[in-house]
Design a protein around this motif. Structure first.
Motif, PDB file in Angstrom:
ATOM      1  N   LEU A 102       2.449 -12.060  -7.123  1.00  0.00           N
ATOM      2  CA  LEU A 102       2.230 -10.649  -6.747  1.00  0.00           C
ATOM      3  C   LEU A 102       3.563  -9.929  -6.554  1.00  0.00           C
ATOM      4  O   LEU A 102       3.742  -8.790  -6.984  1.00  0.00           O
ATOM      5  CB  LEU A 102       1.399 -10.597  -5.455  1.00  0.00           C
ATOM      6  N   LEU A 114      -1.414  -5.157  -1.301  1.00  0.00           N
ATOM      7  CA  LEU A 114      -2.750  -5.751  -1.434  1.00  0.00           C
ATOM      8  C   LEU A 114      -3.798  -4.838  -0.808  1.00  0.00           C
ATOM      9  O   LEU A 114      -3.800  -4.638   0.415  1.00  0.00           O
ATOM     10  CB  LEU A 114      -2.813  -7.104  -0.716  1.00  0.00           C
ATOM     11  N   ILE A 117      -9.637  -5.701   0.173  1.00  0.00           N
ATOM     12  CA  ILE A 117     -10.784  -6.154  -0.633  1.00  0.00           C
ATOM     13  C   ILE A 117     -11.783  -6.985   0.167  1.00  0.00           C
ATOM     14  O   ILE A 117     -12.939  -7.091  -0.218  1.00  0.00           O
ATOM     15  CB  ILE A 117     -10.357  -6.872  -1.948  1.00  0.00           C
ATOM     16  N   TYR A 121      -9.286 -10.255   5.418  1.00  0.00           N
ATOM     17  CA  TYR A 121      -7.912  -9.816   5.140  1.00  0.00           C
ATOM     18  C   TYR A 121      -7.564  -8.634   6.061  1.00  0.00           C
ATOM     19  O   TYR A 121      -6.467  -8.576   6.628  1.00  0.00           O
ATOM     20  CB  TYR A 121      -7.765  -9.445   3.664  1.00  0.00           C
ATOM     21  N   THR A 182      -6.130 -13.925  -0.541  1.00  0.00           N
ATOM     22  CA  THR A 182      -6.382 -12.538  -0.945  1.00  0.00           C
ATOM     23  C   THR A 182      -5.581 -12.198  -2.206  1.00  0.00           C
ATOM     24  O   THR A 182      -6.089 -11.511  -3.106  1.00  0.00           O
ATOM     25  CB  THR A 182      -6.028 -11.559   0.205  1.00  0.00           C
ATOM     26  N   ALA A 183      -4.342 -12.696  -2.287  1.00  0.00           N
ATOM     27  CA  ALA A 183      -3.541 -12.457  -3.500  1.00  0.00           C
ATOM     28  C   ALA A 183      -4.210 -13.119  -4.710  1.00  0.00           C
ATOM     29  O   ALA A 183      -4.267 -12.540  -5.800  1.00  0.00           O
ATOM     30  CB  ALA A 183      -2.122 -12.996  -3.302  1.00  0.00           C
ATOM     31  N   TYR A 186      -7.102 -11.069  -5.762  1.00  0.00           N
ATOM     32  CA  TYR A 186      -6.614  -9.849  -6.401  1.00  0.00           C
ATOM     33  C   TYR A 186      -6.356 -10.098  -7.888  1.00  0.00           C
ATOM     34  O   TYR A 186      -6.761  -9.308  -8.742  1.00  0.00           O
ATOM     35  CB  TYR A 186      -5.347  -9.393  -5.683  1.00  0.00           C
ATOM     36  N   LYS A 190      -8.378  -8.430 -10.946  1.00  0.00           N
ATOM     37  CA  LYS A 190      -7.614  -7.338 -11.576  1.00  0.00           C
ATOM     38  C   LYS A 190      -8.135  -6.951 -12.972  1.00  0.00           C
ATOM     39  O   LYS A 190      -8.288  -5.753 -13.248  1.00  0.00           O
ATOM     40  CB  LYS A 190      -6.125  -7.715 -11.636  1.00  0.00           C
ATOM     41  N   THR A 196     -12.897  -1.570  -3.207  1.00  0.00           N
ATOM     42  CA  THR A 196     -12.207  -1.858  -1.936  1.00  0.00           C
ATOM     43  C   THR A 196     -13.033  -1.312  -0.764  1.00  0.00           C
ATOM     44  O   THR A 196     -13.919  -0.474  -0.958  1.00  0.00           O
ATOM     45  CB  THR A 196     -10.796  -1.225  -1.926  1.00  0.00           C
TER      46      THR A 196
END
Ligand SMILES: O=C(O)[C@@H](O)C(=O)COP(=O)(O)O
Ligand SMILES: [Zn+2]
Length: 212
Positions: A102, A114, A117, A121, A182-183, A186, A190, A196
């Motif tokens: 990221l 970030l 989402i 988080y 969470t990353a 993501y 993507k 969100t």
């Protein structure tokens, strides 16, 4: 809790992160605040996988070595975060794969890398501001971390990795795990786009379950 127990805790959490791929080789550094006000940190060039509790670096809040091996080259960055977050008791800096990926994206939002989402988080981290690329170990990183830490428990260093704090080392590790997951989410989402949480959703979570 005795200092011996704090030392054992740091070694145990570091090994757990190493064994689960959050850190490899000599990458990353960890610290915690001792009851005497000093900071216990990983020595520079040490591996999370085989730390020796007696060799950990004990430093003052201004960075002087009290005992142990020479401290991580990022100790000033850790100290900057402790200064701005008096309730903070533990910090981890990782090169964990998803967060490091990221940190290398060309279109990063430096205010918040970030989006919100998932609720967990939001409860644990909320927002992830970014420090522009600066070489590892530069005191300049500490200046940026000091600026951002008052409002944020986690910060992403561009083209490098995250620095994440918690009330104690356990909470810092939990926050790091949530952030890494969470990353990963993501990146998985993507290509499809992602829905969100709304500002109302976020306010509700922050009122009821703020763990930051
Ligand atoms: O990326 C780096 O070089 C440092 O930020 C790092 O992760 C390891 O440095 P030491 O803690 O000094 O080993
Ligand atoms: Zn690093």
């Amino acid at each position: 809790m005795s200092e011996v127990q704090y030392r054992q805790d740091l070694v145990r959490y570091a090994r757990s992160l190493f064994e689960r791929g959050y850190s490899s080789g000599g990458a990353g550094n960890i610290s915690l605040k001792l009851p005497d006000g000093h900071i216990l940190a990983t020595p520079t060039n040490s591996s999370f996988g085989d730390l020796d509790a007696d060799e950990l670096s004990k430093v003052t809040m201004t960075g002087e070595l009290v005992s142990g091996h020479k401290a991580s080259k990022e100790v000033l960055m850790h100290l900057a975060m402790y200064r701005q977050r008096p309730a903070c008791g533990g910090i981890v800096h990782l090169h964990s794969p998803w967060l490091t990926a990221l940190s290398c994206l060309p279109d990063l939002d430096y205010e918040n890398a970030l989006p919100a989402i998932t609720p967990y988080y939001v409860m644990r981290v909320g927002k992830l501001p970014v420090v522009p690329y600066i070489r590892p170990g530069s005191p300049e990183i500490a200046v940026h971390v000091e600026r951002l830490s008052k409002e944020h428990n986690s910060i992403l260093l561009a083209n490098h990795g995250p620095i994440i704090s918690g009330k104690n080392i356990r909470e810092a590790v939990f926050n790091a795990e949530e952030l890494e997951e969470t990353a990963k989410l993501y990146f998985v989402l993507k290509p499809y786009g992602m829905k969100t949480l709304t500002n109302e959703n976020i306010d509700e979570l922050n009122t009821l379950f703020n763990m930051k």
